[in-house]
Scaffold this active site. Structure first.
Site, mmCIF file in Angstrom:
data_model
loop_
_atom_site.group_PDB
_atom_site.id
_atom_site.type_symbol
_atom_site.label_atom_id
_atom_site.label_comp_id
_atom_site.label_asym_id
_atom_site.label_seq_id
_atom_site.Cartn_x
_atom_site.Cartn_y
_atom_site.Cartn_z
ATOM 1 N N CYS A 135 2.248 2.897 10.114
ATOM 2 C CA CYS A 135 2.957 2.690 8.856
ATOM 3 C C CYS A 135 3.320 4.039 8.224
ATOM 4 O O CYS A 135 4.188 4.739 8.731
ATOM 5 C CB CYS A 135 2.134 1.804 7.925
ATOM 6 N N ARG A 159 4.778 -3.116 3.308
ATOM 7 C CA ARG A 159 5.764 -2.096 2.921
ATOM 8 C C ARG A 159 6.138 -1.248 4.141
ATOM 9 O O ARG A 159 6.166 -0.018 4.087
ATOM 10 C CB ARG A 159 5.225 -1.196 1.794
ATOM 11 N N HIS A 177 -0.021 -2.450 10.750
ATOM 12 C CA HIS A 177 -1.413 -2.039 10.516
ATOM 13 C C HIS A 177 -2.337 -2.714 11.531
ATOM 14 O O HIS A 177 -2.947 -3.755 11.231
ATOM 15 C CB HIS A 177 -1.850 -2.428 9.105
ATOM 16 N N GLU A 229 -5.215 -1.843 12.338
ATOM 17 C CA GLU A 229 -6.602 -1.706 11.887
ATOM 18 C C GLU A 229 -7.037 -2.854 10.983
ATOM 19 O O GLU A 229 -8.231 -3.009 10.700
ATOM 20 C CB GLU A 229 -6.796 -0.366 11.176
#
Length: 200
Positions: free
Chosen positions: A81, A142, A177, A179
């Site tokens: 990101c 985002r 993401h 994670e």
């Protein structure tokens, strides 16, 4: 086989989540805030967060040149990101009030900031990733998109036709993401790009 030593840039953003997932796949993890903490690492993750804030802190702490030197010495880097934005050579969509977006200028990709919308437009989906035998759960917050890739950059995944994961040598950039899921396959893929620890 020795456990790899991996750093997670810990200036702002989702670094704790990366640290947790790396630990589940057997990596020794170091939180990186200063240049000297890159010593002895074979890989570095640039987490999601606010790319301008992270970039400005990297400049303040002398990490831009240090990370560039880390990569020049063979260190692998994975940007997720905001981290993908920091890796890119070309960045579109920086708000005027943010000033210049600091960048490591390492990966031959063009990224568009916030291409999937604002925080309220966050979503979950599954991705078909090159080399994976089943779909990967992905969280987009985002998120940027990778608008274009240069020569030698491999596209690993797309969402609705847009590039969201790419690799160039031992550099990897993702829009989402990984994670924030319990699936460690992308982190394991990154570990496979890491070589022997980098020395001072």
């Amino acid at each position: 086989m020795l456990a790899p030593n991996i750093g997670v840039l810990a200036l702002q953003g989702a670094f704790r989540e990366h640290k947790r997932l790396l630990s589940t796949v057997g990596a020794n993890v170091t939180e990186v805030r200063l240049p000297q903490q890159l010593q002895g690492l074979s890989g570095l993750i640039l987490p999601g967060g606010e790319s301008t804030t992270i970039g400005n802190l990297m400049v303040e702490y002398g990490l831009v040149e240090a990370i560039q030197e880390f990569h020049a010495a063979g260190g692998a880097i994975f940007g997720t990101c905001a981290g993908a934005i920091l890796l890119a050579r070309t960045i579109h969509g920086t708000p005027p009030q943010s000033g210049v977006q600091p960048s490591l200028n390492l990966m031959d990709i063009t990224v568009q900031r916030n291409a999937f919308g604002r925080q309220v437009d966050s979503f979950r989906t599954t991705l078909e990733i090159s080399g994976f035998d089943s779909p990967f759960p992905a969280v987009f917050i985002r998120a940027p998109i990778i608008e274009a890739v240069g020569e030698g950059v491999d596209v690993l995944a797309r969402h609705q036709g847009q590039i969201v994961l790419a690799r160039s040598g031992n550099l990897m950039a993702g829009s989402f993401h990984p994670e924030l899921t319990g699936d460690a396959r992308i982190h394991q893929l990154f570990l496979s790009l890491c070589r022997e620890p980098q020395r001072a």
